[in-house]
Design a protein around this motif. Structure first.
Motif, mmCIF file in Angstrom:
data_model
loop_
_atom_site.group_PDB
_atom_site.id
_atom_site.type_symbol
_atom_site.label_atom_id
_atom_site.label_comp_id
_atom_site.label_asym_id
_atom_site.label_seq_id
_atom_site.Cartn_x
_atom_site.Cartn_y
_atom_site.Cartn_z
ATOM 1 N N ASP A 546 0.882 -1.102 -0.010
ATOM 2 C CA ASP A 546 -0.016 -0.087 0.110
ATOM 3 C C ASP A 546 0.872 1.292 0.072
ATOM 4 O O ASP A 546 0.554 2.449 -0.653
ATOM 5 C CB ASP A 546 -0.858 -0.319 1.117
ATOM 6 N N LEU A 547 2.005 1.081 0.725
ATOM 7 C CA LEU A 547 2.932 2.200 0.835
ATOM 8 C C LEU A 547 3.493 2.601 -0.658
ATOM 9 O O LEU A 547 3.518 3.729 -0.919
ATOM 10 C CB LEU A 547 4.042 1.912 1.646
ATOM 11 N N LEU A 548 4.072 1.425 -1.403
ATOM 12 C CA LEU A 548 4.418 1.577 -2.500
ATOM 13 C C LEU A 548 3.509 2.173 -3.641
ATOM 14 O O LEU A 548 3.939 3.087 -4.642
ATOM 15 C CB LEU A 548 4.994 0.317 -3.020
ATOM 16 N N THR A 549 2.208 1.800 -3.586
ATOM 17 C CA THR A 549 1.215 2.154 -4.333
ATOM 18 C C THR A 549 0.927 3.817 -4.080
ATOM 19 O O THR A 549 0.611 4.731 -4.997
ATOM 20 C CB THR A 549 -0.179 1.530 -4.163
ATOM 21 N N ALA A 550 0.956 4.300 -2.811
ATOM 22 C CA ALA A 550 0.513 5.544 -2.410
ATOM 23 C C ALA A 550 1.782 6.575 -2.856
ATOM 24 O O ALA A 550 1.642 7.814 -3.246
ATOM 25 C CB ALA A 550 0.285 5.778 -1.016
ATOM 26 N N VAL A 551 2.974 6.298 -2.865
ATOM 27 C CA VAL A 551 4.069 6.906 -3.132
ATOM 28 C C VAL A 551 4.664 6.874 -4.592
ATOM 29 O O VAL A 551 5.478 7.536 -5.196
ATOM 30 C CB VAL A 551 5.310 6.838 -2.483
ATOM 31 N N ALA A 552 3.719 6.270 -5.569
ATOM 32 C CA ALA A 552 4.012 5.989 -6.879
ATOM 33 C C ALA A 552 3.970 7.197 -7.484
ATOM 34 O O ALA A 552 4.583 7.159 -8.687
ATOM 35 C CB ALA A 552 3.241 4.791 -7.360
ATOM 36 N N ASP A 553 2.887 8.133 -7.151
ATOM 37 C CA ASP A 553 2.918 9.362 -8.113
ATOM 38 C C ASP A 553 4.059 10.190 -8.005
ATOM 39 O O ASP A 553 4.184 11.086 -8.693
ATOM 40 C CB ASP A 553 1.568 10.207 -7.635
ATOM 41 N N VAL A 554 4.870 10.192 -6.684
ATOM 42 C CA VAL A 554 6.054 10.932 -6.575
ATOM 43 C C VAL A 554 7.089 10.513 -7.649
ATOM 44 O O VAL A 554 7.843 11.473 -8.060
ATOM 45 C CB VAL A 554 6.421 10.619 -5.230
#
Length: 562
Positions: A546-554
């Motif tokens: 979930d963390l990787l998915t959330a910071v993928a936009d950065v």
């Protein structure tokens, strides 16, 4: 005429070489001068009689060394020379004076925020009178008879278990410090479950040598009186917070500690704290088979009226004695806002720490709004004044220079915030609490992570990476890892220690991390124990995917931290 001709012929006869050379030059074409060989040069320029003439050497001018050359000798000045009107290099290590830090005053709103911080004293617990009565009834007869016992305290996080036991332990250490030896250990600070033996030996064991490598036999001799006649001695009260971290494959550590406290000749009073309600029944069935079942003390989550009463009592404690405010007046927060925060938290988890964070964030919103209003009033006053710099203030590029301690926040003019009192300070409303609670409870974990800023996401990524390799870490260790990663990858500028603590507190308010108090000293040693925020344990509440998915936009800025 004839005589003149004869004279010319006689002169020509006397100098034939000149005539021959002149004739050759007249007959042959003119060519450049040929260079002479070294042998001819030596022959032509050789001094007569073999005497070698030394060339004259040029001497450099020298300053005379006798004293009379200068009337007054030049000496190095022995006094400090200072240039008038020029800044002098500071003679101390700090380049900036400490007075610049106090540009932002400490007002009543800062006091209100500190009241709800995690490091503040818990104060008197409200709504836990029954639990305190049961705990006192369990301890008093065993301390007076110098016998052992075991009490397992269970309940959800933030329901006051550790705070109540710390309060009771402080009373025991102050009343009977000679006969009662107390110790408080947070098991999350123990890397190996068997390391709890060494923790207890550091607290109680006074000898220098151990009879066993693990210290288990020494503790057994200390806690259990093996003499036939029972003699009066010290009673050892041990509080093991987060005791479920001592679980192993065969549960040898938990069995040994529980059995020491439940034996007949024991002098150990064990108080275990954990969140699971059925830890002793599920993981320690051998105790029930041996008829060594510990007593249970369950803590229920806080209800909405209890949470509202705790917040109201804390805020009213700031009112000075003899104030003329009405009896139901609550500073800094409107009663309707308190009820909304209490019901929000009681319906979700009942965690008292969660509602404290919401109240603190609501007061911060009120403070930021007050600063913005003050800045607007200041700008309007500057624009209305004739001959002022109002035209320059309109353009940020032409704004005059001024001292600004925190470059990320606007300048605070010391006029309104410093003049506020507890009675006249603005109060947080329902809109402020709803705004803060929506960011804390609304949406999934991915949504909450996406709402974070870049620095908060970077700290969360560093925490997930550190937990994957080292397990649970302290805030101080996480700050070192975060600073090293930022300097190594050169992706973002690292924060200072104060800013880092603020970011960690905001992550806990957002519900993506969980902070638990680290290892504290016993009540007798609490004065020299650190107990600061750096010693607290921190763990993430978001899964790695979930963390990787959330910071993928950065982009690759944060994914390199994994």
């Amino acid at each position: 005429m004839l005589d003149a001709i004869l004279d010319e012929e006689a002169a020509a006869a006397k100098s034939p070489k000149k005539q021959r050379r002149y004739s050759v030059q007249q007959s042959q074409p003119t060519i450049g001068r040929q260079p002479l060989s070294p042998q001819k040069l030596n022959t032509l320029f050789k001094p007569p009689n073999g005497s070698a003439e030394q060339p004259k050497q040029l001497e450099c001018p020298k300053t005379p060394r006798h004293r009379d050359s200068v009337k007054k000798p030049v000496t190095t000045p022995r006094h400090r020379v200072s240039a008038v009107g020029k800044p002098i290099t500071p003679r101390h290590g700090k380049l900036f004076s400490p007075t610049s830090v106090t540009a932002t005053p400490t007002g009543v709103l800062t006091t209100a925020k500190a009241l709800f911080s995690r490091s503040s004293a818990p104060g008197q617990l409200i709504g836990r009178n029954n639990e305190k009565k049961q705990l006192t009834e369990f301890l008093e007869p065993r301390i007076s008879s110098h016998s052992g016992g075991c009490l397992y305290v269970s309940g959800p996080p933030g329901c006051g278990k550790s705070a109540l036991l710390s309060e009771v332990m402080a009373d025991l250490g102050a009343d009977q410090s000679e006969t009662v030896k107390t110790a408080y250990v947070n098991c999350m600070a123990v890397k190996d479950p068997k390391g709890i033996y060494f923790k207890l030996l550091e607290e109680f064991f006074a000898e220098e040598t151990l009879s066993s490598p693990t210290g288990m036999e020494d503790l057994e001799c200390l806690f259990i009186n093996k003499k036939t006649r029972k003699t009066a001695g010290n009673v050892y009260v041990v509080v093991l917070d987060e005791i479920d971290h001592l679980m192993t494959k065969d549960q040898e550590v938990l069995y040994s500690i529980f059995e020491w406290s439940l034996m007949r000749s024991s002098r150990l009073i064990l108080l275990g704290i954990a969140n699971a309600l059925d830890l002793t029944d599920r993981f320690l069935p051998r105790l029930k088979a041996r008829n060594l079942t510990p007593q249970l003390l369950p803590f229920l989550p806080y209800s909405a009226p209890q949470i509202a009463a705790v917040i109201t009592s804390r805020l009213r404690s700031l009112l000075p004695d003899g104030n003329e405010t009405p009896g139901d007046f609550v500073p800094f927060m409107h009663p309707a806002a308190i009820q909304l925060a209490a019901r929000k938290v009681a319906g979700a988890t009942g965690d008292l720490r969660k509602v404290f964070d919401i109240c603190r964030r609501a007061v911060e919103l009120v403070e930021s709004e007050t600063r913005q209003k003050e800045l607007k009033m200041k700008q309007q006053q500057q624009e209305e004044e004739p001959g002022s710099l109002g035209g320059m203030v309109k353009s940020p590029a032409r704004q005059p220079l001024m001292e600004n301690v925190n470059l990320n926040s606007p300048r605070v003019f010391v006029s309104t915030l410093s003049s506020l009192t507890i009675e006249t300070a603005p109060r947080a409303t329902i809109a402020h609490v709803a705004r803060v609670s929506s960011s804390s409870f609304g949406g999934s974990s991915i949504t909450r992570v996406k709402m974070l800023n870049l620095q908060q996401k970077a700290v969360l990524c560093c925490l997930a990476t550190t937990e994957k390799s080292n397990g649970s870490v302290t805030i101080g260790k996480l700050f070192d890892v975060y600073t090293a990663l930022c300097k190594r990858e050169r992706l973002i500028h690292p924060l200072s220690s104060t800013e880092f603590r603020d970011v960690v507190a905001s992550l806990e308010v957002a519900g993506v991390v969980n902070m638990i108090a680290g290892s504290k000293g016993t009540p007798s040693k609490r004065g020299r124990a650190s107990g600061g925020m750096e010693e607290k344990r921190i763990s993430t509440c978001v899964r790695e995917m979930d963390l990787l998915t959330a910071v993928a936009d950065v982009g690759p800025i944060l994914t390199k931290l994994f």
